[in-house]
Motif scaffolding. Structure first.
Motif, PDB file in Angstrom:
ATOM      1  N   TYR A  44       0.825  -1.207   0.000  1.00 14.45           N
ATOM      2  CA  TYR A  44       0.000   0.000   0.000  1.00 14.45           C
ATOM      3  C   TYR A  44       0.863   1.263   0.000  1.00 14.45           C
ATOM      4  N   ALA A  45       1.982   1.221   0.731  1.00 20.43           N
ATOM      5  CA  ALA A  45       2.847   2.400   0.796  1.00 20.43           C
ATOM      6  C   ALA A  45       3.385   2.746  -0.583  1.00 20.43           C
ATOM      7  N   GLY A  46       3.791   1.728  -1.350  1.00 22.13           N
ATOM      8  CA  GLY A  46       4.279   1.964  -2.708  1.00 22.13           C
ATOM      9  C   GLY A  46       3.189   2.500  -3.611  1.00 22.13           C
ATOM     10  N   ASP A  47       1.987   1.931  -3.493  1.00 19.45           N
ATOM     11  CA  ASP A  47       0.851   2.388  -4.303  1.00 19.45           C
ATOM     12  C   ASP A  47       0.500   3.840  -3.971  1.00 19.45           C
ATOM     13  N   TRP A  48       0.539   4.154  -2.669  1.00 19.38           N
ATOM     14  CA  TRP A  48       0.206   5.514  -2.242  1.00 19.38           C
ATOM     15  C   TRP A  48       1.219   6.517  -2.774  1.00 19.38           C
ATOM     16  N   GLN A  49       2.491   6.167  -2.776  1.00 17.74           N
ATOM     17  CA  GLN A  49       3.523   7.057  -3.294  1.00 17.74           C
ATOM     18  C   GLN A  49       3.332   7.309  -4.791  1.00 17.74           C
ATOM     19  N   ARG A  50       2.950   6.266  -5.531  1.00 21.40           N
ATOM     20  CA  ARG A  50       2.699   6.445  -6.964  1.00 21.40           C
ATOM     21  C   ARG A  50       1.525   7.394  -7.199  1.00 21.40           C
ATOM     22  N   PHE A  51       0.490   7.259  -6.374  1.00 24.36           N
ATOM     23  CA  PHE A  51      -0.674   8.125  -6.522  1.00 24.36           C
ATOM     24  C   PHE A  51      -0.337   9.575  -6.185  1.00 24.36           C
ATOM     25  N   THR A  52       0.392   9.795  -5.104  1.00 24.41           N
ATOM     26  CA  THR A  52       0.733  11.167  -4.725  1.00 24.41           C
ATOM     27  C   THR A  52       1.643  11.814  -5.768  1.00 24.41           C
ATOM     28  N   ALA A  53       2.558  11.028  -6.336  1.00 22.97           N
ATOM     29  CA  ALA A  53       3.437  11.562  -7.391  1.00 22.97           C
ATOM     30  C   ALA A  53       2.616  11.947  -8.619  1.00 22.97           C
ATOM     31  N   TRP A  54       1.631  11.118  -8.951  1.00 23.94           N
ATOM     32  CA  TRP A  54       0.754  11.407 -10.097  1.00 23.94           C
ATOM     33  C   TRP A  54      -0.034  12.696  -9.844  1.00 23.94           C
ATOM     34  N   CYS A  55      -0.550  12.838  -8.630  1.00 27.26           N
ATOM     35  CA  CYS A  55      -1.327  14.039  -8.293  1.00 27.26           C
ATOM     36  C   CYS A  55      -0.460  15.293  -8.359  1.00 27.26           C
ATOM     37  N   GLN A  56       0.762  15.201  -7.863  1.00 29.09           N
ATOM     38  CA  GLN A  56       1.674  16.352  -7.922  1.00 29.09           C
ATOM     39  C   GLN A  56       1.965  16.741  -9.366  1.00 29.09           C
ATOM     40  N   LEU A  57       2.171  15.716 -10.213  1.00 34.49           N
ATOM     41  CA  LEU A  57       2.468  15.966 -11.622  1.00 34.49           C
ATOM     42  C   LEU A  57       1.322  16.696 -12.316  1.00 34.49           C
ATOM     43  N   GLU A  68     -12.102  13.170  -9.435  1.00 34.17           N
ATOM     44  CA  GLU A  68     -11.486  13.320 -10.751  1.00 34.17           C
ATOM     45  C   GLU A  68     -10.031  12.852 -10.749  1.00 34.17           C
ATOM     46  N   ALA A  69      -9.325  13.114  -9.646  1.00 31.25           N
ATOM     47  CA  ALA A  69      -7.928  12.690  -9.549  1.00 31.25           C
ATOM     48  C   ALA A  69      -7.831  11.172  -9.539  1.00 31.25           C
ATOM     49  N   LEU A  70      -8.663  10.542  -8.741  1.00 30.82           N
ATOM     50  CA  LEU A  70      -8.626   9.087  -8.654  1.00 30.82           C
ATOM     51  C   LEU A  70      -9.042   8.458  -9.983  1.00 30.82           C
ATOM     52  N   ALA A  71     -10.056   9.010 -10.608  1.00 33.24           N
ATOM     53  CA  ALA A  71     -10.507   8.470 -11.895  1.00 33.24           C
ATOM     54  C   ALA A  71      -9.397   8.560 -12.942  1.00 33.24           C
ATOM     55  N   GLY A  72      -8.721   9.698 -12.986  1.00 32.21           N
ATOM     56  CA  GLY A  72      -7.639   9.850 -13.947  1.00 32.21           C
ATOM     57  C   GLY A  72      -6.492   8.890 -13.679  1.00 32.21           C
ATOM     58  N   LEU A 100      -7.039   6.145   7.288  1.00 29.85           N
ATOM     59  CA  LEU A 100      -6.063   6.434   8.338  1.00 29.85           C
ATOM     60  C   LEU A 100      -6.041   7.905   8.703  1.00 29.85           C
ATOM     61  N   ALA A 101      -6.319   8.753   7.718  1.00 28.89           N
ATOM     62  CA  ALA A 101      -6.313  10.197   7.953  1.00 28.89           C
ATOM     63  C   ALA A 101      -7.662  10.715   8.435  1.00 28.89           C
ATOM     64  N   GLY A 102      -8.645   9.836   8.581  1.00 27.83           N
ATOM     65  CA  GLY A 102      -9.959  10.256   9.051  1.00 27.83           C
ATOM     66  C   GLY A 102     -10.736  11.052   8.029  1.00 27.83           C
ATOM     67  N   LEU A 103     -10.517  10.753   6.745  1.00 26.55           N
ATOM     68  CA  LEU A 103     -11.157  11.503   5.667  1.00 26.55           C
ATOM     69  C   LEU A 103     -12.029  10.590   4.811  1.00 26.55           C
ATOM     70  N   ASP A 104     -13.041  11.162   4.175  1.00 19.58           N
ATOM     71  CA  ASP A 104     -13.874  10.408   3.245  1.00 19.58           C
ATOM     72  C   ASP A 104     -13.053  10.041   2.015  1.00 19.58           C
ATOM     73  N   SER A 105     -13.207   8.822   1.558  1.00 14.68           N
ATOM     74  CA  SER A 105     -12.417   8.358   0.416  1.00 14.68           C
ATOM     75  C   SER A 105     -13.188   8.516  -0.892  1.00 14.68           C
ATOM     76  N   PRO A 106     -12.502   8.946  -1.957  1.00 11.45           N
ATOM     77  CA  PRO A 106     -13.172   9.045  -3.258  1.00 11.45           C
ATOM     78  C   PRO A 106     -13.526   7.674  -3.833  1.00 11.45           C
ATOM     79  N   THR A 107     -12.972   6.610  -3.261  1.00 11.07           N
ATOM     80  CA  THR A 107     -13.269   5.269  -3.774  1.00 11.07           C
ATOM     81  C   THR A 107     -14.713   4.863  -3.520  1.00 11.07           C
ATOM     82  N   THR A 108     -15.394   5.553  -2.600  1.00  8.80           N
ATOM     83  CA  THR A 108     -16.789   5.209  -2.318  1.00  8.80           C
ATOM     84  C   THR A 108     -17.757   5.856  -3.308  1.00  8.80           C
ATOM     85  N   ASP A 109     -17.255   6.752  -4.147  1.00  2.00           N
ATOM     86  CA  ASP A 109     -18.107   7.427  -5.113  1.00  2.00           C
ATOM     87  C   ASP A 109     -18.600   6.443  -6.179  1.00  2.00           C
ATOM     88  N   LYS A 110     -19.844   6.563  -6.571  1.00  2.00           N
ATOM     89  CA  LYS A 110     -20.433   5.648  -7.556  1.00  2.00           C
ATOM     90  C   LYS A 110     -19.687   5.691  -8.885  1.00  2.00           C
TER      91      LYS A 110
END
Length: 322
Positions: A44-57, A68-72, A100-110
């Motif tokens: 998960y840590a590796g996957d999370w780093q890839r996602f954050t790098a993609w978002c920064q880019l 929209e970020a997760l979908a892309g 873990l951060a106590g936030l709503d996840s975009p993965t729950t979106d339809k």
């Protein structure tokens, strides 16, 4: 809150009502409860780093991440020929990060659920399962092994114990001599933790003597333990080129390589466990007996693990009475 290149932890504000002197312990317990198995954390840590790098880019926030970020991100993974299981794992890692951060996840979106379903449908991939071997081929493999060296003795014990005990590779890696209890009836192996036993509740596996000493998991293990010549510490360790025993515990990666060395590249260490289930079911064992060794919680998992690809196996056409 964690930085973008780390797997997030529970934010300090989420435990505001906890007394100050208990706050640190509360954070540790909550985080431990959410994180899960060590191997899962690493993936998960590796996957999370890839996602954050993609978002920064792309100039998008990763925590909390917009839909929209997760979908892309998931679309790019799909277009780059990633497996469905890999894409699903990335989505799970992102969901865990938000949890873990106590936030709503975009993965729950339809929209995300529909997207993942569409990716799976287009790729039309089945979950790749570890192949199972037949008992006859396994016996031939064991009988052909050179056990005149410590390496051969170790590897024979590893394969026989892994198969007869339906062990996961992580359980074989973590096995210590203190976990072994021999008596005249056989061997009982105690497991502190496993993939499905994160709380460390007592679990045991029973290993039995075989009439054929060359195929006996207990005698093979005892032969290897005599090479180790000690009464505590890890059971399966690496060896130097001169066959000298080390104190380094075999890794799950190397255990996998040992299985492939003897059984072939089409198999993995998980094949030992899958083959235990398959051979047991072909021999008429009921699910409860199989589950007593594998420690699966449901019969559904036993059915998933059973490899009956040969059309002649487990086929009622043999029982028509013609």
């Amino acid at each position: 809150m964690a930085t973008d290149n780390q797997f997030p932890v529970v934010p300090s504000g989420s435990s505001a009502q906890v007394p100050a002197h208990l706050l640190e312990s509360t954070h540790r317990y909550v985080e431990s409860g959410l994180r899960g198995a060590a191997n899962t954390i690493r993936a998960y840590a590796g996957d999370w780093q890839r996602f954050t790098a993609w978002c920064q880019l792309h100039g998008m926030a990763s925590l909390p991440a917009p839909v929209e970020a997760l979908a892309g991100f998931l679309t790019e993974l799909a277009d780059s020929s990633k497996k469905v299981s890999t894409i699903q794992r990335h989505a799970a890692a992102i969901a865990k990060a938000h949890e873990l951060a106590g936030l709503d996840s975009p993965t729950t979106d339809k929209k995300i659920k529909v997207l993942l379903k569409g990716i799976a449908r287009e790729k039309k991939t089945r979950i790749k399962q570890a192949a199972a071997f037949s008992l006859a081929s396994f016996k031939r493999t064991i009988n052909s092994m050179d056990v005149t060296t410590p390496t051969g003795l170790r590897n024979r014990a590893l394969l026989l114990l892994g198969f007869t005990g339906a062990f996961r590779r992580s359980e074989l890696e973590a096995l210590n001599m203190e976990d072994l209890a021999f008596d005249e009836e056989g061997l009982v192996v105690s497991l502190d933790k496993s993939k499905t036993n994160q709380l460390g509740q007592a679990e045991e596996k029973a290993i039995f003597y075989s009439p054929d000493p060359a195929l006996c998991p207990i005698r093979s293990l005892q032969a290897w333990l005599r090479v180790l010549d000690r009464t505590e510490g890890c059971v399966f360790v690496s060896l130097r080129k001169n066959q000298q025993v080390t104190s380094r515990r075999l890794t799950t990666k190397y255990i996998n390589l040992i299985v492939q060395q003897y059984l072939g590249p089409g198999y993995t260490a998980h094949s030992l466990r899958a083959s235990f289930v398959t051979v047991s079911k072909l021999n008429g064992a009921d699910d409860s007996k199989v589950m007593n060794q594998t420690k699966h919680k449901t019969s559904a998992m036993i059915r998933r693990y059973t490899r009956l690809d040969n059309v002649r196996h487990h086929n009622s056409a043999k029982e028509l009475g013609l």
